[in-house]
Design an enzyme around this catalytic site. Sequence first.
Site, PDB file in Angstrom:
ATOM      1  N   SER A 113       0.836  -1.205   0.000  1.00  0.00           N
ATOM      2  CA  SER A 113       0.000   0.000   0.000  1.00  0.00           C
ATOM      3  C   SER A 113       0.871   1.255   0.000  1.00  0.00           C
ATOM      4  O   SER A 113       0.454   2.307  -0.494  1.00  0.00           O
ATOM      5  CB  SER A 113      -0.908   0.022   1.233  1.00  0.00           C
ATOM      6  OG  SER A 113      -1.885  -1.000   1.135  1.00  0.00           O
ATOM      7  N   SER A 171      -4.425   1.905   3.763  1.00  0.00           N
ATOM      8  CA  SER A 171      -4.221   0.609   4.434  1.00  0.00           C
ATOM      9  C   SER A 171      -5.429  -0.275   4.170  1.00  0.00           C
ATOM     10  O   SER A 171      -6.549   0.091   4.541  1.00  0.00           O
ATOM     11  CB  SER A 171      -4.043   0.817   5.943  1.00  0.00           C
ATOM     12  OG  SER A 171      -4.178  -0.425   6.625  1.00  0.00           O
ATOM     13  N   GLY A 172      -5.208  -1.408   3.531  1.00  0.00           N
ATOM     14  CA  GLY A 172      -6.308  -2.321   3.219  1.00  0.00           C
ATOM     15  C   GLY A 172      -7.084  -2.732   4.457  1.00  0.00           C
ATOM     16  O   GLY A 172      -8.307  -2.575   4.526  1.00  0.00           O
ATOM     17  N   SER A 173      -6.354  -3.210   5.461  1.00  0.00           N
ATOM     18  CA  SER A 173      -7.004  -3.651   6.702  1.00  0.00           C
ATOM     19  C   SER A 173      -7.472  -2.461   7.531  1.00  0.00           C
ATOM     20  O   SER A 173      -8.376  -2.591   8.358  1.00  0.00           O
ATOM     21  CB  SER A 173      -6.020  -4.467   7.536  1.00  0.00           C
ATOM     22  OG  SER A 173      -4.984  -3.625   8.025  1.00  0.00           O
ATOM     23  N   GLU A 212      -5.728  -1.278   9.796  1.00  0.00           N
ATOM     24  CA  GLU A 212      -5.213  -1.549  11.153  1.00  0.00           C
ATOM     25  C   GLU A 212      -3.682  -1.522  11.229  1.00  0.00           C
ATOM     26  O   GLU A 212      -3.121  -1.792  12.301  1.00  0.00           O
ATOM     27  CB  GLU A 212      -5.705  -2.931  11.645  1.00  0.00           C
ATOM     28  CG  GLU A 212      -7.208  -3.157  11.594  1.00  0.00           C
ATOM     29  CD  GLU A 212      -7.978  -2.375  12.657  1.00  0.00           C
ATOM     30  OE1 GLU A 212      -7.379  -1.970  13.662  1.00  0.00           O
ATOM     31  OE2 GLU A 212      -9.202  -2.143  12.447  1.00  0.00           O
ATOM     32  N   THR A 213      -3.000  -1.216  10.133  1.00  0.00           N
ATOM     33  CA  THR A 213      -1.535  -1.178  10.128  1.00  0.00           C
ATOM     34  C   THR A 213      -1.017  -0.222  11.213  1.00  0.00           C
ATOM     35  O   THR A 213      -1.341   0.976  11.209  1.00  0.00           O
ATOM     36  CB  THR A 213      -1.038  -0.709   8.744  1.00  0.00           C
ATOM     37  OG1 THR A 213      -1.724  -1.446   7.738  1.00  0.00           O
ATOM     38  CG2 THR A 213       0.464  -0.897   8.609  1.00  0.00           C
ATOM     39  N   GLU A 251      -4.818  -3.603  -3.198  1.00  0.00           N
ATOM     40  CA  GLU A 251      -3.688  -2.760  -3.619  1.00  0.00           C
ATOM     41  C   GLU A 251      -3.850  -2.311  -5.072  1.00  0.00           C
ATOM     42  O   GLU A 251      -3.720  -1.124  -5.384  1.00  0.00           O
ATOM     43  CB  GLU A 251      -2.372  -3.531  -3.435  1.00  0.00           C
ATOM     44  CG  GLU A 251      -2.029  -3.763  -1.968  1.00  0.00           C
ATOM     45  CD  GLU A 251      -1.370  -5.094  -1.668  1.00  0.00           C
ATOM     46  OE1 GLU A 251      -1.292  -5.465  -0.484  1.00  0.00           O
ATOM     47  OE2 GLU A 251      -0.951  -5.796  -2.627  1.00  0.00           O
TER      48      GLU A 251
END
Lengths: 202, 202, 202, 202
Positions: B62, B101-103, B105-106, B169
Site C-alpha cells: 500500500s 491501508s487495506g485492513s 489496522e496497520t 492494492e
Amino acid sequence: MNSIETNPLEGYTPGEIMIKFIKTLSLHLIHLAEKINLDEVMSFIKAILESENIFILGAGRSGFVARAFAMRLMHLGFNVYVVGETVTPRIRENDLLIAISGSGETTSVVDLGRKAKKKVNCKVAAITARKGSKLAKLADIKLIIKGKDKSSASRGEDKRIAPLGTLFEISSLVFLDGVVAELMKLKNLNEDDLRMRHSVLE
Amino acid sequence: MNSIETNPLEGYTPGEIMIKFIKTLSLHLIHLAEKINLDEVMSFIKAILESENIFILGAGRSGFVARAFAMRLMHLGFNVYVVGETVTPRIRENDLLIAISGSGETTSVVDLGRKAKKKVNCKVAAITARKGSKLAKLADIKLIIKGKDKSSASRGEDKRIAPLGTLFEISSLVFLDGVVAELMKLKNLNEDDLRMRHSVLE
Amino acid sequence: MNSIETNPLEGYTPGEIMIKFIKTLSLHLIHLAEKINLDEVMSFIKAILESENIFILGAGRSGFVARAFAMRLMHLGFNVYVVGETVTPRIRENDLLIAISGSGETTSVVDLGRKAKKKVNCKVAAITARKGSKLAKLADIKLIIKGKDKSSASRGEDKRIAPLGTLFEISSLVFLDGVVAELMKLKNLNEDDLRMRHSVLE
Amino acid sequence: MNSIETNPLEGYTPGEIMIKFIKTLSLHLIHLAEKINLDEVMSFIKAILESENIFILGAGRSGFVARAFAMRLMHLGFNVYVVGETVTPRIRENDLLIAISGSGETTSVVDLGRKAKKKVNCKVAAITARKGSKLAKLADIKLIIKGKDKSSASRGEDKRIAPLGTLFEISSLVFLDGVVAELMKLKNLNEDDLRMRHSVLE
C-alpha cells in the site's frame, strides 16, 4: 457562451472520467490477457525459479511496481533484492536481474542493466512496452506489455484519462501479480505460507 | 484419486492461473466502477484541491500505491510529500493527510494518522477496504475500496490467485489513477503539462 | 551601532563556524571514546554475532545512520534487514532488532519496538542519548550515546553550531562504524572481504 | 611464528579497535578542518543560497549522507529534493545539483550528473575525495574531502579500522553539517526555526 475561451468544466459530470478510465483499463487488461505470449511468460517464470538471487530494478512509478513485485517474491520465499536499497549485495553470474521500464530507455535502468551484463554476465529480464528499446535489446528475456493503444482513434483519449506511463505501469503490476499466482501454484504455496513471511513491523 | 500424495502440478496448464487472475481482477474493477460512491470521491477530490499541502502515508505494498499516487500529484502541480521520505516537512492544520491501508489496522499508519489529528488536527482521508477499521474511524473522509469478495463461493479462489491484499492494492492504485484523470480535467491540464514536471534524472 | 536592528553578519568570518563545529564534534567524539561503557558495547556485539537475522530501525536522520550501519553489516556477511524496506521479512524470536533514536521517544520507533517485543519477543537493542526514554526502557541492550552537553556553558553554543540531533546522529554513526571495525577483527575479515559483497549496481 | 594457523583474536582486547577508530577519525576531522579550502566552501554556500531549487544525489552510504544533508536543508527552509525520491520534480537551469561520491566514479551518479548538465545545464557541485574523477571534472563546484590517508605508513591500518569509503562518508557528513551551521548564521536562523519545519509524523 459566445467567447473564444471555453470552460473546461462545461458539461463536467463528477466521476464520469474516473469511471471511463477504470473501464478502459479493465478492457485493456482483458485484451492483454488474451494476447499474452505464454512462451515469454514461462521463460520468465523459469528464470525466477532457477536463479540463486533475484535483483529488481526500476525508476519512478515503474520502480514502485518493481518493489511491489519484489515484496511478493520475498513472501514466496525467494532471495530477492531491490537495486538501490540498503541491504542489496553484489549481483553474481547465476543471478537474475529484472528491469522494468515502459519506454525501455530510462538512463539509470539501461546503464545498470548494461553494467550487470558486462560485469557479471547474469541473466537480464526486461519488462517494457517497447521491444525495440535499448533495455529490450540488452535483455535475455523480454516481456512486452503494451501501454497506450497506438491507434489514432483511442490515443487522444488515452492521453486525457491515462497520462504518461499509467497504462503500462498498472498493466505490468497486474501482469506480475499474475506471475505471483503462477508461482504459488508451481511452488504449491497458499496464502498462509505468504503471510508467514509478511513483515509484522509496519 | 486414491493416493495420499497429490501432485500439485497435475493438470497444470502454463499461464492458465495468470489469465484467470487478470480476468478476475478486471471484473472486480468494473464492478468497483459501477458501485463507486461518487459523493465520497468528490469529497476526496475537493480536499485535495483545497489543501495547502498533501501528505501521503502507507506501509508495505500500500506504501508503493501511496507513492505512485504522490508522484502523479506532483506531476499535477500539487505540493505533496510522502511521510517518511527525506524532504517531508511538518504537517500543518490546513494540510491533508491521505492514509492507505487495506485492513485499516496497520500500526504505523494508524498511529501516525492519530498523531496528525492530535498534534495539528489536519484533515485525514482514509483509503481502506474496511469501513469499521481504526483508520476509517479516525478519518474525516473515507474511501472504501473493496478487496476480496466475501462470498463463500469465490473466496477460496481469490486466496489462491490474489493472495493477501493484492485485490485492494491494485484496485486502490487504479482508483487513485482515476482520481488523477478527474483532477486533470478539473485543473484543465493535459499530458504535456504533467511531462513538464516529470523528473529527467532517472 | 545606533540602530535597533542588528546585523547578524557583523563580524562574520567565512568558515569560522564550520571549523568550530568540526573541532567541537571531534572533541565530543574523543570524549565519547574515553567514556565508552565497554560492557554495553560487548553485549551489543555479542547479540549481533549470535542472532539469526538482524533488523534495523530508525526515523529521520537516525534512519540514515541506521541504514549506513545495515549496509556495512551486509558487507560483513550478516543477514540484515531495514524495517520499512521492500524485502524485509517477518522478524522472529531468535532475531535482533536494533532501534536508533536520539530522544528515545520517536513514535514509530517506540511503537514498532514494543510490537516486536510483544509479537515475537526478540532481543531489542536501543541506541539512544537518553537512558530514561521509552525506547531504552523496553530494550534488552542499551547503548547510551550522549549528544549535546547538558552543561549550561556550552549548551547555547551547541544549539547554534549543532542543531537538533546533530551530535547524536554523527556520534552514533561513528560509534557504529567502530563496532564494524571490532566485527571485522572478530570475524577475521579484511577490506577485500567487504568489497566482495559491495553492490556493483550503483 | 612456527604454527600454521594463527588466532586472529590472540591479544584481542574488547573495544580497543573501536576506540582507535574513533580517535583516528577525530584526528582526521581536525586535520580536515585545518586544511579546508574556504574559497571552495564559500562558492558552495553561495550556490546553495542563490539557487531556486536544490537537488541531492548519491548512492550507497554516500546516498545516506546526501539525504541527511537534504533533510537539514529542508529544515533551513530551502526547496530541496533527493534524486530518486517520489516527489522530486524536473530539474531546471537555475537549480543546483549536489552530487556525492567518494570515488567520483559511481555509474549512476556520474551519468545523472552528466545528464543534468546536458539536458538543463544547471550548476553541479561535486563532493568527492578525488579531484581527478569523472564527477569532479563535470562539476562547476568541487569540494574535495579526503578519505583515507595515502601515506604508506597509515594506509594498512586505515583499511582494517575504516574499510572502503568510511572516512570519506563520515567526513563529508561532518563537513556538510558544518555547512549547515554556516547557513544558520547567514540566514540568521536558530534551532527553533529548524524545529518548526521538522516532521512530526515519525
